[in-house]
Design an enzyme around this catalytic site. Sequence first.
Site, short mmCIF file in Angstrom:
data_model
loop_
_atom_site.label_atom_id
_atom_site.label_comp_id
_atom_site.label_asym_id
_atom_site.label_seq_id
_atom_site.Cartn_x
_atom_site.Cartn_y
_atom_site.Cartn_z
N ASP A 79 30.05 -80.57 -8.74
CA ASP A 79 30.49 -81.28 -9.93
C ASP A 79 29.38 -82.27 -10.28
OD1 ASP A 79 32.37 -84.22 -10.24
OD2 ASP A 79 32.33 -82.67 -11.77
N ASP A 126 29.72 -85.55 -12.85
CA ASP A 126 30.15 -86.93 -13.03
C ASP A 126 31.00 -87.41 -11.86
OD1 ASP A 126 30.32 -85.86 -16.28
OD2 ASP A 126 28.97 -87.45 -15.64
N GLU A 162 30.39 -92.58 -14.79
CA GLU A 162 31.46 -92.89 -15.75
C GLU A 162 31.45 -94.33 -16.25
OE1 GLU A 162 33.30 -88.95 -15.93
OE2 GLU A 162 33.00 -90.69 -17.22
N GLY A 205 36.80 -84.39 -20.40
CA GLY A 205 36.20 -84.01 -21.68
C GLY A 205 36.17 -85.20 -22.62
N GLY A 206 34.98 -85.49 -23.15
CA GLY A 206 34.83 -86.67 -24.01
C GLY A 206 35.60 -86.58 -25.30
N LYS A 207 35.59 -85.43 -25.94
CA LYS A 207 36.31 -85.26 -27.20
C LYS A 207 37.81 -85.35 -26.95
CE LYS A 207 34.18 -81.29 -28.19
NZ LYS A 207 33.11 -81.22 -27.16
N ARG A 239 39.19 -86.88 -24.55
CA ARG A 239 39.51 -88.25 -24.12
C ARG A 239 39.69 -89.18 -25.32
NH1 ARG A 239 35.38 -89.13 -20.18
NH2 ARG A 239 36.66 -87.63 -19.03
N THR A 299 30.73 -78.30 -14.22
CA THR A 299 31.08 -79.62 -14.74
C THR A 299 31.76 -79.54 -16.10
OG1 THR A 299 30.16 -81.74 -15.50
CG2 THR A 299 28.76 -79.85 -15.76
N ASN A 347 23.79 -83.54 -21.13
CA ASN A 347 23.93 -84.64 -20.17
C ASN A 347 23.48 -84.21 -18.78
OD1 ASN A 347 25.10 -86.03 -22.29
ND2 ASN A 347 27.21 -85.67 -21.58
C1 XBP Z 1 33.69 -85.47 -16.13
C2 XBP Z 1 34.25 -85.48 -17.49
C3 XBP Z 1 33.33 -85.55 -18.66
C4 XBP Z 1 32.64 -86.89 -18.77
C5 XBP Z 1 32.11 -87.15 -20.17
O1 XBP Z 1 33.02 -84.34 -15.88
O2 XBP Z 1 35.45 -85.44 -17.62
O3 XBP Z 1 34.08 -85.32 -19.79
O4 XBP Z 1 33.52 -87.92 -18.46
O5 XBP Z 1 31.27 -86.15 -20.59
P1 XBP Z 1 32.86 -83.71 -14.40
P2 XBP Z 1 31.42 -85.50 -22.06
O6 XBP Z 1 33.56 -82.41 -14.41
O7 XBP Z 1 31.37 -83.56 -14.20
O8 XBP Z 1 33.43 -84.67 -13.41
O9 XBP Z 1 31.62 -86.67 -23.00
O10 XBP Z 1 30.14 -84.79 -22.28
O11 XBP Z 1 32.61 -84.62 -22.01
MG MG Z 2 33.64 -85.50 -11.49
#
Ligand code: XBP
Ligand code: MG
Length: 261
Positions: free
Chosen positions: A10, A12, A19, A53-55, A57, A123, A129
């Site tokens: 993974d 983030d 984060e 997911g940022g969108k 979220r 991820t 990113n």
């Molecule tokens: C974590 C997420 C991502 C990030 C933001 O990803 O939930 O959405 O918080 O990135 P991971 P974006 O699976 O690596 O833990 O804004 O590009 O979605």
């Molecule tokens: Mg993570």
Amino acid sequence: MAHLKALIFDVDGTLADTERDGHRVAFNKAFAAAGLDWEWDIPLYGQLLAVAGGKERMKYYLDRFRPDWPRPQNLDALIADLHQAKTRYYTALLAEGAIPLRPGVKRLLTEAREAGLRLAIATTTTPANVTALLENALAADGVSWFEIIAAGDVVPAKKPAPDIYFYTLERMRLSPQECLAFEDSANGIQAATASGLATIITITDYTKDHDFRDAALVLDCLGEPDYPFQVIRGEVGWTTYVDVPLLRSLHQQWTSTLSHR
Ligand code: XBP
Ligand code: MG
């Protein structure tokens, strides 16, 4: 019995603690630049991380915390534009070196490559990113260290759905028993275990209270020879940091336990 062939990471919270000081800061910069009165402080962002997911979220934020905020007709377009701006701010932060890799990550990736283990990424975050993090925090050729980088909208459903792990395993033509996954969150452990992967968790401040009962091992970090990890749950014998011999022995234990069930 399956041999360990690959490690799936993974991003983030796992490769780097992105984060709080990365994504959250970039979101707030994008909101301010758009003249919006949206402000995500550290505790609020912790709640918003329930949604991957940022969108997604941003939509969750409006639905749950801003029912008052008047929705424009083109809300999806606004969210998409904000997310693109956020990604620009986020990758700029990484280019400034604002977010280092977590303890033990670079060493383990280097050792794993030298040991002939295949590496992949699974991820939720946007592909740009991942590239920015690897090139700025790992190595200029960091992207090439990974056979597969599965990221963002490449699959229909985001974590905790297992799609991104199924996608990765399929492209590597491997079974989950031939791999180990590394995650940091409840969404991540659910996605990885739902795809049959034994998973090692390294917690963050945001995820330390998440439910990791399905994890094979829970640590505070991967550790270094001079910076021992703390074992939160699981058995590691005398080792004080994660290395390839430890992964091979744990994998053998876990796969043999699985095969006797
Ligand atoms: C974590 C997420 C991502 C990030 C933001 O990803 O939930 O959405 O918080 O990135 P991971 P974006 O699976 O690596 O833990 O804004 O590009 O979605
Ligand atoms: Mg993570």
